[in-house]
Design an enzyme around this catalytic site. Structure first.
Site, mmCIF file in Angstrom:
data_model
loop_
_atom_site.group_PDB
_atom_site.id
_atom_site.type_symbol
_atom_site.label_atom_id
_atom_site.label_comp_id
_atom_site.label_asym_id
_atom_site.label_seq_id
_atom_site.Cartn_x
_atom_site.Cartn_y
_atom_site.Cartn_z
ATOM 1 C CB CYS A 59 24.321 -20.536 22.332
ATOM 2 S SG CYS A 59 23.909 -21.222 20.722
ATOM 3 C CB CYS A 62 27.389 -20.096 20.111
ATOM 4 S SG CYS A 62 25.817 -19.238 19.861
ATOM 5 C CB CYS A 404 13.360 -28.446 22.986
ATOM 6 S SG CYS A 404 14.502 -27.094 23.286
ATOM 7 C CB CYS A 407 12.879 -27.216 26.558
ATOM 8 S SG CYS A 407 12.526 -26.224 25.095
#
Length: 510
Positions: A59, A62, A404, A407
């Site tokens: 991520c 993150c 996105c 994506c």
């Protein structure tokens, strides 16, 4: 003597090297605790206050948070008492039950664990080190602060924020206990105070009969009082009073908390979008506020949005600027009702038709593709039933947004997985542009990309695995059904699942 000097110098050098090594080792230690399913409960049980980040190694958000979170942990470790920050890899297979238990929908998610985990709340503070430190220092203190003077009130109460004050004759009794219980429960959302003197407060009637709860806010009526101290009633009062009658969607950051709360609500939403800087804005605003007053007893929340600031909403709902001014309603079942190029004098009548059940919902769908021969099949709203629910196959469907970044990174990986499984006639991998097609409410799409596996029997499983082709292929193989599987076999499988779940529950109790 020279020999002795050389010995001492050697010893001092060795000691210096050892001290440097220890310093480097200490510097290399993380202040953030690393948890997993094996030590999670023990760690939570040891601390009255703890913040835990649920993250995934892949991520990007993150990775961006990690150094800030570590800096905050180092600073908070010196707090009296120390404030503990921890993290758990929720993407790791063995830790998935933790992600399920604490309803982790995306990464990173931070939660505050109070009273050895008896009270778990969402972390709603900043994401940079300094902001994290200040927010958590406030969270670890009392849930409500006593206001002893007008000077205290001036220091604590920000005119641009919501502040909730309990006004009492004494700090004891059922009303005070219930107020403090609600303050503890909602402290991550609001600031609370309590006082014996209403005249210490900057707004509101000073000659009030105590006890009562006073909510101060920067919009609509600036002061709202309630004398109902039932816990559920108090929570409902705060929820209803803490959102503007009409939420404004513009570029003003002060409105952002109300927007977040608005879109998180499950009640029907009415949204008027237009250009704030051109056209008869004041006429629309007056008519819309009048409509909100007329339908104030209906279960609906209102929003007025500036087209320039609402591009994300336009993309989400699949709207176009040339349709504005427009009003759209999304009900609790995710059905949408649209009136494009609306005039101010049409708003009330159109809303009345909605409440009377006279409007027909519209379904947003791209055209069904004439050719669909790529490894990853294209699904649109109008083809969803045939290609997913009635296909008789195991369909892994991705809901994505063209803008996105995650994506875009997933696209070639999904194609690789689809190519790997191309020879399996029971499996289809597909994708749907969720910004251009309505997504049925059966799919809980909170962000992009979101993937679900739908089996021939209709079982739906959210994908929560890694972002490699092998991860996706393994997930499908593990969860798929055989297309020709009999009803008896399906029932037997479900019974077996229930037996296994019961067995695990018994083991947990033992």
């Amino acid at each position: 003597m020279a020999i002795h000097s050389r010995v001492w110098i050697s010893l001092l050098l060795a000691l210096a090297v050892a001290l440097c090594a220890r310093a480097e080792e200490a510097a290399g230690e993380e202040a953030v605790l690393t948890l997993d399913v094996d030590n999670f409960d023990d760690a939570v049980a040891k601390h009255p206050f703890m913040v835990i980040e649920f993250y995934a190694p892949w991520c990007g958000h993150c990775k961006k948070l990690a150094p800030e979170y570590e800096k905050a942990a180092q600073s908070l470790s010196k707090h009296d008492p120390p404030i503990v920050l921890a993290k758990v890899d929720a993407n790791e297979e063995k830790n998935r039950p933790l992600a399920t238990k604490y309803e982790i929908q995306g990464f990173p998610t931070l939660k505050i664990f109070r009273n050895q985990g008896k009270n778990v709340q969402e972390y709603k503070g900043p994401r940079e080190a300094e902001g994290i430190v200040e927010y958590l220092k406030k969270q670890v203190g009392p849930a409500s602060t006593e206001i002893k003077s007008p000077e205290d009130a001036a220091t604590l109460i920000d005119d641009k924020k919501i502040y909730i004050v309990g006004i009492f004759t004494e700090f004891s009794g059922t009303e005070f206990t219930n107020f403090m219980e609600v303050a503890e429960k909602l402290r991550s959302d609001y600031d609370f105070g309590h006082t014996l003197h209403a005249n210490h407060l900057p707004r509101g009637d000073a000659a009030v009969e105590r006890p009562l709860v006073r909510l101060l806010k920067p919009f609509d009526e600036l002061v709202v009082d309630s004398k109902d101290f039932d816990v559920a009633a108090l929570e409902k009062f705060i929820d209803a009073s803490s959102t503007p009658r009409i939420v404004t969607f513009d570029k003003n950051p002060d409105n952002h908390p109300y927007l977040l709360k608005y879109f998180q609500s499950t009640v029907p939403k009415a949204m008027l979008f237009l250009n704030f800087s051109t056209g008869p804005f004041e006429s629309f605003k007056s008519a819309y506020y009048g409509a909100a007053d007329e339908f104030k007893d209906k279960e609906v929340k209102f929003l007025i949005g500036d087209i320039e600031a609402s591009q994300g909403a336009f993309q989400y709902f699949g709207l176009k600027e040339d349709q504005a001014p427009l009003i759209v309603i999304q009900d609790g079942d995710s059905k949408k009702f649209l009136k494009e190029r609306v005039e101010p004098d049409q708003i009330v009548a159109w809303l009345k038709d909605y409440f009377d059940g006279k409007l027909t919902p519209f379904k947003k769908s791209e055209p069904i593709p004439e050719t669909n021969n790529e490894p990853v099949k294209v699904v649109v709203s109008d083809s969803l039933d045939d290609m997913v629910f009635k296909s008789g196959k195991n369909v892994l469907i991705e809901f994505y947004a063209p803008w996105c970044g995650h994506c875009k990174k997933l696209a070639p990986i999904l194609e690789e997985a689809a190519t790997t499984l191309q020879s399996d006639e029971d499996v289809v991998i597909a994708k749907m542009d969720a910004t251009a097609n309505d997504v049925p409410s059966e799919f809980d799409v909170q962000g992009y990309p979101t993937m679900y596996l739908v089996t021939p029997s209709g079982k739906m499983t959210a994908y929560d695995g890694g972002r490699t082709a092998d991860d996706i292929v393994d997930f499908i193989k593990k969860n798929k059904e055989t297309a020709g599987q009999s009803t008896t076999e399906k029932v037997a499988e479900k019974v077996a699942e229930k037996v296994e779940a019961t067995t695990e529950a018994v083991k947990d109790e033992l």
